[in-house]
Write a protein that holds these residues in place. Structure first.
Motif, mmCIF file in Angstrom:
data_model
loop_
_atom_site.group_PDB
_atom_site.id
_atom_site.type_symbol
_atom_site.label_atom_id
_atom_site.label_comp_id
_atom_site.label_asym_id
_atom_site.label_seq_id
_atom_site.Cartn_x
_atom_site.Cartn_y
_atom_site.Cartn_z
ATOM 1 N N ILE A 156 0.398 6.525 22.107
ATOM 2 C CA ILE A 156 0.007 5.407 21.245
ATOM 3 C C ILE A 156 1.078 5.175 20.182
ATOM 4 C CG2 ILE A 156 -1.573 4.656 19.425
ATOM 5 C CD1 ILE A 156 -3.862 5.624 20.901
ATOM 6 N N VAL A 157 1.470 3.923 20.056
ATOM 7 C CA VAL A 157 2.300 3.478 18.938
ATOM 8 C C VAL A 157 1.434 2.558 18.099
ATOM 9 C CG1 VAL A 157 4.359 2.221 18.223
ATOM 10 C CG2 VAL A 157 4.430 3.643 20.289
ATOM 11 N N ASN A 158 1.155 2.961 16.857
ATOM 12 C CA ASN A 158 0.228 2.223 15.994
ATOM 13 C C ASN A 158 0.965 1.710 14.755
ATOM 14 O OD1 ASN A 158 -2.672 3.104 13.981
ATOM 15 N ND2 ASN A 158 -2.034 1.127 14.753
ATOM 16 N N LEU A 159 1.003 0.390 14.611
ATOM 17 C CA LEU A 159 1.610 -0.227 13.431
ATOM 18 C C LEU A 159 0.507 -0.630 12.457
ATOM 19 C CD1 LEU A 159 4.311 -2.398 15.206
ATOM 20 C CD2 LEU A 159 4.742 -0.486 13.671
ATOM 21 N N MET A 160 0.584 -0.120 11.244
ATOM 22 C CA MET A 160 -0.405 -0.399 10.216
ATOM 23 C C MET A 160 0.214 -1.282 9.136
ATOM 24 S SD MET A 160 -1.718 3.548 9.737
ATOM 25 C CE MET A 160 -3.117 3.135 8.689
ATOM 26 N N SER A 161 -0.514 -2.269 8.697
ATOM 27 C CA SER A 161 -0.032 -3.168 7.652
ATOM 28 C C SER A 161 -0.356 -2.594 6.272
ATOM 29 C CB SER A 161 -0.688 -4.544 7.800
ATOM 30 O OG SER A 161 -0.535 -5.301 6.623
ATOM 31 N N SER A 162 0.662 -2.429 5.427
ATOM 32 C CA SER A 162 0.427 -1.906 4.077
ATOM 33 C C SER A 162 -0.475 -2.840 3.277
ATOM 34 C CB SER A 162 1.759 -1.697 3.359
ATOM 35 O OG SER A 162 2.430 -2.936 3.176
ATOM 36 N N VAL A 163 -0.321 -4.150 3.482
ATOM 37 C CA VAL A 163 -1.150 -5.129 2.762
ATOM 38 C C VAL A 163 -2.612 -4.969 3.154
ATOM 39 C CG1 VAL A 163 -1.619 -7.589 2.452
ATOM 40 C CG2 VAL A 163 0.748 -6.771 2.529
ATOM 41 N N GLN A 164 -2.875 -4.816 4.450
ATOM 42 C CA GLN A 164 -4.253 -4.669 4.905
ATOM 43 C C GLN A 164 -4.837 -3.321 4.497
ATOM 44 O OE1 GLN A 164 -3.923 -5.546 9.120
ATOM 45 N NE2 GLN A 164 -4.428 -7.684 8.760
ATOM 46 N N ILE A 165 -4.001 -2.291 4.446
ATOM 47 C CA ILE A 165 -4.475 -0.986 3.992
ATOM 48 C C ILE A 165 -4.925 -1.066 2.536
ATOM 49 C CG2 ILE A 165 -3.785 1.377 3.466
ATOM 50 C CD1 ILE A 165 -1.858 1.167 5.891
ATOM 51 N N GLU A 166 -4.134 -1.740 1.696
ATOM 52 C CA GLU A 166 -4.501 -1.878 0.289
ATOM 53 C C GLU A 166 -5.798 -2.659 0.136
ATOM 54 O OE1 GLU A 166 -1.558 -2.768 -2.662
ATOM 55 O OE2 GLU A 166 0.070 -2.199 -1.325
ATOM 56 N N LYS A 167 -5.962 -3.723 0.923
ATOM 57 C CA LYS A 167 -7.220 -4.486 0.882
ATOM 58 C C LYS A 167 -8.389 -3.616 1.328
ATOM 59 C CE LYS A 167 -7.615 -8.554 2.505
ATOM 60 N NZ LYS A 167 -7.576 -9.675 3.484
ATOM 61 N N PHE A 168 -8.162 -2.814 2.343
ATOM 62 C CA PHE A 168 -9.195 -1.924 2.871
ATOM 63 C C PHE A 168 -9.634 -0.939 1.789
ATOM 64 C CE2 PHE A 168 -10.217 1.685 5.972
ATOM 65 C CZ PHE A 168 -11.460 1.176 6.287
ATOM 66 N N LEU A 169 -8.681 -0.368 1.059
ATOM 67 C CA LEU A 169 -9.013 0.576 0.000
ATOM 68 C C LEU A 169 -9.699 -0.118 -1.172
ATOM 69 C CD1 LEU A 169 -5.788 2.782 -0.019
ATOM 70 C CD2 LEU A 169 -8.084 3.492 0.668
ATOM 71 N N THR A 170 -9.328 -1.350 -1.427
ATOM 72 C CA THR A 170 -9.909 -2.094 -2.550
ATOM 73 C C THR A 170 -11.329 -2.554 -2.241
ATOM 74 O OG1 THR A 170 -7.736 -2.872 -3.279
ATOM 75 C CG2 THR A 170 -9.664 -4.129 -4.024
ATOM 76 N N ASN A 171 -11.548 -3.043 -1.020
ATOM 77 C CA ASN A 171 -12.851 -3.624 -0.660
ATOM 78 C C ASN A 171 -13.779 -2.639 0.014
ATOM 79 O OD1 ASN A 171 -11.969 -6.140 -1.612
ATOM 80 N ND2 ASN A 171 -11.080 -6.668 0.366
ATOM 81 N N GLY A 172 -13.226 -1.645 0.689
ATOM 82 C CA GLY A 172 -14.050 -0.689 1.420
ATOM 83 C C GLY A 172 -14.422 -1.187 2.802
ATOM 84 N N LEU A 173 -15.148 -0.368 3.523
ATOM 85 C CA LEU A 173 -15.611 -0.719 4.863
ATOM 86 C C LEU A 173 -16.892 -1.535 4.713
ATOM 87 C CD1 LEU A 173 -15.266 -0.393 7.939
ATOM 88 C CD2 LEU A 173 -16.632 1.691 7.781
ATOM 89 N N ILE A 174 -16.745 -2.855 4.695
ATOM 90 C CA ILE A 174 -17.909 -3.706 4.431
ATOM 91 C C ILE A 174 -18.017 -4.807 5.479
ATOM 92 C CG2 ILE A 174 -17.919 -3.270 1.959
ATOM 93 C CD1 ILE A 174 -16.520 -5.952 1.569
ATOM 94 N N GLY A 175 -19.248 -5.209 5.735
ATOM 95 C CA GLY A 175 -19.484 -6.290 6.674
ATOM 96 C C GLY A 175 -19.854 -7.590 5.979
ATOM 97 N N ASN A 287 0.027 8.252 -1.879
ATOM 98 C CA ASN A 287 0.245 7.611 -3.183
ATOM 99 C C ASN A 287 -0.743 6.468 -3.407
ATOM 100 O OD1 ASN A 287 2.332 9.306 -3.930
ATOM 101 N ND2 ASN A 287 3.950 7.921 -3.241
ATOM 102 N N LEU A 288 -1.002 5.694 -2.340
ATOM 103 C CA LEU A 288 -2.000 4.626 -2.449
ATOM 104 C C LEU A 288 -3.378 5.205 -2.765
ATOM 105 C CD1 LEU A 288 -1.417 2.006 0.410
ATOM 106 C CD2 LEU A 288 -1.173 1.678 -2.053
ATOM 107 N N LEU A 289 -3.728 6.286 -2.106
ATOM 108 C CA LEU A 289 -5.019 6.922 -2.360
ATOM 109 C C LEU A 289 -5.122 7.403 -3.799
ATOM 110 C CD1 LEU A 289 -5.333 8.948 0.967
ATOM 111 C CD2 LEU A 289 -6.930 7.208 0.183
ATOM 112 N N ASP A 290 -4.065 8.046 -4.299
ATOM 113 C CA ASP A 290 -4.074 8.519 -5.687
ATOM 114 C C ASP A 290 -4.200 7.353 -6.655
ATOM 115 O OD1 ASP A 290 -3.813 11.108 -4.822
ATOM 116 O OD2 ASP A 290 -1.639 11.193 -5.106
ATOM 117 N N GLN A 291 -3.502 6.262 -6.345
ATOM 118 C CA GLN A 291 -3.544 5.079 -7.205
ATOM 119 C C GLN A 291 -4.952 4.502 -7.271
ATOM 120 O OE1 GLN A 291 -0.637 2.040 -6.216
ATOM 121 N NE2 GLN A 291 -2.011 0.433 -6.931
ATOM 122 N N HIS A 292 -5.603 4.382 -6.119
ATOM 123 C CA HIS A 292 -6.955 3.801 -6.100
ATOM 124 C C HIS A 292 -7.984 4.736 -6.734
ATOM 125 C CE1 HIS A 292 -6.747 -0.033 -3.867
ATOM 126 N NE2 HIS A 292 -5.595 0.457 -3.440
#
Length: 309
Positions: A156-175, A287-292
């Motif tokens: 598996i080659v998985n590309l993760m978007s830093s922008v989407q990761i930050e949004k995910f941490l800010t908003n959480g897993l929500i529907g 670092n993103l986790l520590d920041q949030h």
């Protein structure tokens, strides 16, 4: 439905104009007259041998030239099932889909996902009962996908978007929004745990798993490329799991057209070239986790009203 020859002619003309070759050059190379070429472009029937020559000369696949070969999936159920079928035989999977890849996600993510997908269906959604029933089917398929991956372990080659990761941490897993404060806190914690999980995956440097964090812009619609014994298939989908899930609206597509594969592989290659990988990627996520965590702890607790007495 039969072939639409006028549409074939329009596509032929578009690819001819894009090739930079004149009508005379093309006609000469494939052994027809310029007049015949113009007739084909106006929708006259051409021999399959002639179309094959044009396809090769213009560097466009026959399926694309004929307008066939693209598989359309207007349902999240059919898309995820089709994905499961492709994963079942794939030797390598390249994933660009949302902040995280489902196959690499934790088991806890899968447990929380069903409730989130149900929440994502609005109360006034058309055919709401049918969509909620689809959630059951989707979760069954997703579970089968995860089990197949654990059994086969394709690369598996998985590309993760830093922008989407930050949004995910800010908003959480929500529907849906809004959530109660207690529920939102739980969903934020799930998101943090998931990014922690991916940071650990990167640090473990497991064989067959390559993860890159892309800080540049990535396509909004996710796609996956499946490779199996030299055969390649790409799926392009608006359906999303995780942050801002979507299982209701859109049309997914699958094709093995060489130019579609090549164009998307170019996106992958360029994104991978500039992506954070290995220790740098894991450090970025932590670092993103520590920041949030710091931002969350800095928010003052609601003031309690003084008791009368």
């Amino acid at each position: 439905m039969g072939l639409q020859y006028e549409d074939i002619g329009r596509r032929l003309k578009a690819f001819r104009l894009a090739s930079g070759l004149s009508a005379d050059e093309i006609a000469q190379r494939i052994g027809i007259s310029r007049t015949a070429l113009y007739r084909f472009e106006k929708g006259e029937l051409a021999k399959i041998e002639t179309l094959e020559k044009l396809s090769e000369l213009l560097d466009v696949s026959m399926p694309t030239l004929l307008g066939v070969g693209m598989e359309y999936m207007p349902s999240a159920v059919s898309y995820f099932e089709r994905t499961r079928q492709l994963e079942e035989k794939a030797d390598q999977i390249i994933v660009l889909a949302g902040p995280i890849s489902f196959l690499l996600a934790s088991d806890q993510f899968e447990v929380a996902l069903e409730q989130v997908l149900r929440e994502s269906v609005p109360d006034d959604a058309p055919r709401r009962d049918r969509t909620l029933a689809d959630v059951d089917a989707i979760m069954e398929i997703l579970h089968a996908r995860k089990q197949t991956y654990k059994r086969r372990r394709p690369s598996i080659v998985n590309l993760m978007s830093s922008v989407q990761i930050e949004k995910f941490l800010t908003n959480g897993l929500i529907g849906r929004r809004p959530l109660t404060e207690s529920k939102r806190a739980k969903r934020l914690e799930i998101a943090r745990q998931e990014i922690e999980h991916f940071a650990t995956l990167i640090e473990e440097n497991s064989m067959g798993v390559q993860i890159g964090v892309v800080c540049d812009t990535l396509p909004h619609n996710g796609f996956q490329i499946f490779r199996e014994n030299g055969k390649r298939t790409i799926t392009i989908s608006p359906f999303r799991l995780g942050e801002d899930p979507n299982i209701r609206v859109g049309v997914a597509m699958a094709t093995s057209a060489p130019e579609a594969i090549a164009l998307h592989e170019n996106i992958v290659n360029e994104a991978w070239r500039t992506a954070l990988k290995g220790e740098a990627a894991a450090k970025y996520l932590r670092n993103l986790l520590d920041q949030h965590k710091a931002e969350t702890s800095a928010v003052p607790a609601p003031r309690r009203r003084a008791r009368a007495g």
